[in-house]
Design a protein around this motif. Sequence first.
Motif, short mmCIF file in Angstrom:
data_model
loop_
_atom_site.label_atom_id
_atom_site.label_comp_id
_atom_site.label_asym_id
_atom_site.label_seq_id
_atom_site.Cartn_x
_atom_site.Cartn_y
_atom_site.Cartn_z
N ILE A 182 10.54 -47.31 -25.54
CA ILE A 182 10.25 -48.63 -24.87
C ILE A 182 8.73 -48.77 -25.19
CG2 ILE A 182 9.84 -50.19 -23.48
CD1 ILE A 182 12.43 -49.68 -22.51
N GLU A 183 8.01 -49.58 -26.01
CA GLU A 183 6.41 -49.61 -25.92
C GLU A 183 5.75 -49.53 -24.17
OE1 GLU A 183 5.12 -51.30 -28.80
OE2 GLU A 183 2.59 -51.04 -28.73
N VAL A 184 5.56 -48.84 -24.33
CA VAL A 184 4.58 -48.66 -22.75
C VAL A 184 2.91 -48.75 -22.58
CG1 VAL A 184 6.95 -48.42 -21.51
CG2 VAL A 184 5.19 -46.54 -22.13
N ARG A 185 2.67 -49.08 -21.61
CA ARG A 185 1.20 -48.55 -21.55
C ARG A 185 0.99 -47.61 -20.95
NH1 ARG A 185 -3.59 -53.13 -22.51
NH2 ARG A 185 -1.11 -55.54 -22.03
N ARG A 186 0.00 -46.82 -21.65
CA ARG A 186 -0.45 -45.49 -21.00
C ARG A 186 -1.11 -45.13 -20.04
NH1 ARG A 186 -5.35 -44.24 -19.32
NH2 ARG A 186 -7.15 -44.94 -20.62
N ARG A 187 -0.01 -43.93 -19.22
CA ARG A 187 -0.26 -43.75 -17.53
C ARG A 187 -1.74 -43.75 -17.19
NH1 ARG A 187 3.24 -38.93 -15.20
NH2 ARG A 187 2.07 -39.91 -13.13
N LEU A 188 -2.23 -44.69 -16.16
CA LEU A 188 -3.59 -44.63 -15.34
C LEU A 188 -3.85 -43.31 -15.10
CD1 LEU A 188 -3.92 -47.91 -13.44
CD2 LEU A 188 -4.73 -47.68 -15.80
N ARG A 189 -5.58 -42.36 -14.53
CA ARG A 189 -5.90 -41.60 -14.07
C ARG A 189 -6.10 -42.16 -13.02
NH1 ARG A 189 -5.44 -40.37 -20.38
NH2 ARG A 189 -7.07 -41.32 -21.12
N VAL A 190 -5.91 -41.80 -12.49
CA VAL A 190 -6.82 -41.71 -11.06
C VAL A 190 -7.17 -40.72 -10.27
CG1 VAL A 190 -7.08 -42.81 -8.54
CG2 VAL A 190 -5.48 -43.41 -10.53
N ALA A 191 -9.21 -40.41 -10.31
CA ALA A 191 -9.43 -39.79 -8.98
C ALA A 191 -9.12 -40.29 -7.46
CB ALA A 191 -10.33 -39.36 -9.40
N ILE A 192 -8.98 -38.97 -7.40
CA ILE A 192 -9.48 -39.78 -5.45
C ILE A 192 -9.69 -38.65 -4.59
CG2 ILE A 192 -6.80 -40.86 -4.87
CD1 ILE A 192 -5.38 -38.02 -4.25
N PHE A 193 -11.39 -38.88 -3.29
CA PHE A 193 -11.69 -38.13 -2.77
C PHE A 193 -11.66 -38.66 -1.34
CE2 PHE A 193 -14.96 -38.26 -6.53
CZ PHE A 193 -14.73 -36.58 -7.07
N SER A 194 -11.81 -37.70 -0.55
CA SER A 194 -11.74 -37.64 0.76
C SER A 194 -13.22 -37.29 1.41
CB SER A 194 -11.31 -36.98 1.57
OG SER A 194 -9.71 -37.61 1.73
N THR A 195 -13.61 -38.73 1.72
CA THR A 195 -15.56 -38.16 2.69
C THR A 195 -15.88 -37.91 4.21
OG1 THR A 195 -15.93 -40.28 3.03
CG2 THR A 195 -16.60 -40.14 0.56
N GLY A 196 -16.51 -37.08 4.57
CA GLY A 196 -17.44 -37.02 6.03
C GLY A 196 -16.90 -34.90 6.12
N ASP A 197 -17.80 -35.04 6.81
CA ASP A 197 -18.08 -33.82 7.29
C ASP A 197 -17.09 -33.26 8.09
OD1 ASP A 197 -20.50 -33.63 6.20
OD2 ASP A 197 -22.36 -34.11 7.48
N GLU A 198 -16.34 -34.25 9.04
CA GLU A 198 -15.79 -34.00 9.92
C GLU A 198 -14.04 -33.38 9.17
OE1 GLU A 198 -16.59 -36.80 9.45
OE2 GLU A 198 -14.89 -38.27 9.62
#
Length: 422
Positions: A182-198
């Motif tokens: 099956i012809e599919v779109r390429r998978r998405l590349r997603v970066a994740i971060f958390s933020t917070g000094d705590e």
Amino acid sequence: MAQLTDDCFAFSGPLLPLDDMERLIGERVAPVAETEQVPLRGACGRVTATDIKAPVDLPPFDNSAVDGYAVRHADLRANGDSTLTIAGRLTAGARTGVALDPGQAIRIFTGAAMPAGADTVFMQEDVTVDGDRVIVPKGLKRGANRRLAGEDVAAGQVALPAGTVLEPQHIALAAALGIPKIEVRRRLRVAIFSTGDEVVEPGSPRGGAAIYDANRYLLSELLERLGAQVTDLGILRDDPDALAGALQAAAAGHDLVVTSGGVSTGEADHVRSAVERIGSLVFWRVAIKPGRPVAMGVIRGAGGSAAFVGLPGNPVAVFVTFVRVVKPLLRRLSGARPQTLVPLPVRAAFAYRKKKDRREYVRVALRRAGDGELEAVKHPQDGAGILTSLTETDGLLEFAEEVTAIEPGARVGFLSYAALIG
Ligand code: AMP
Ligand code: MG
């Protein structure tokens, strides 16, 4: 690799309604262009890039739906039993091209090709066999127990439209049509971060005022379930320069960057200003509870740019804004058609007040009431930081913008977690 155009996308109103947000995503975000051919095995979760048409009829030939006797309906008496001569035997996979003469029946099994001339099949339980003859009752309709070629899908019809997120049943349909890739779109590349000094990593030492990071774990599971390739870039301090630098670096290799925390108006909330330095914000407040501060924009990195979503810090708000904001954006970027989730009508077992003009989501457990109806029971704790309010419930009630009061017994719309995160 920005798919999100930042021109004429800016929203200046106080709170962006969810419907407007979804419309903006549809209008302004383009799906990733690259496609690839993938084998059926492993294609689950991928998004079809083109309409997939049936190369053959399904089923490919007329065949019997039961074990029994194939007959010519014209031979049958209207007012009583008919006696026919058994002229042969056809099992599934047996040769085709067998023909039935008037007055004959053929012993046939489920999936065997219908013999020429036969149009109706009696179930073996409904007939009497006497030597080489079969006695069949009156009253069976012409065409009964016969499956017609192409009755499922006709050759040339679109079997799987472009933008289908492949699930096991879609893979089965492609396989039944003999399609190996099956012809599919390429998978998405997603970066994740958390933020917070705590915020600290589970398993590492925790100081008195620190909390363990829940959001990166929540987000990476949610994103992977939706087929994204996730890069976990860790926890960022509440430092404007560090934030801007890390976000900009992430933009280069990813389609989307998702952060949590730091998008409110507190003095330690630097995510919005960081994004404004290295890209642009499209909106940062959405008319949704829990979760009002949600930022969406574009980050320009060296060699590419990425869409950006800044989610609130509280884990329940992360969950709700993920399913209502990130998921539509992700689907759009991945080329998937918008998903319409139909809330299941259930009965509220509680009273509730809300502000007008914002969509609200209430965590509830379902139970069967004494009269047999499904009832939604609100979790006793509704703080946006209460993770057990998600683990001890079954889904969310969705209250529309115009609603201000719900009374016990009211019909309300329930969305299961399984549906929301799928
Ligand atoms: P913020 O929006 O940064 O002010 O965060 C709101 C609340 O969410 C604060 O109580 C934070 O400590 C909490 N929070 C932020 N990030 C996380 C995280 N990654 N995991 C768990 N709680 C978090
Ligand atoms: Mg914070």
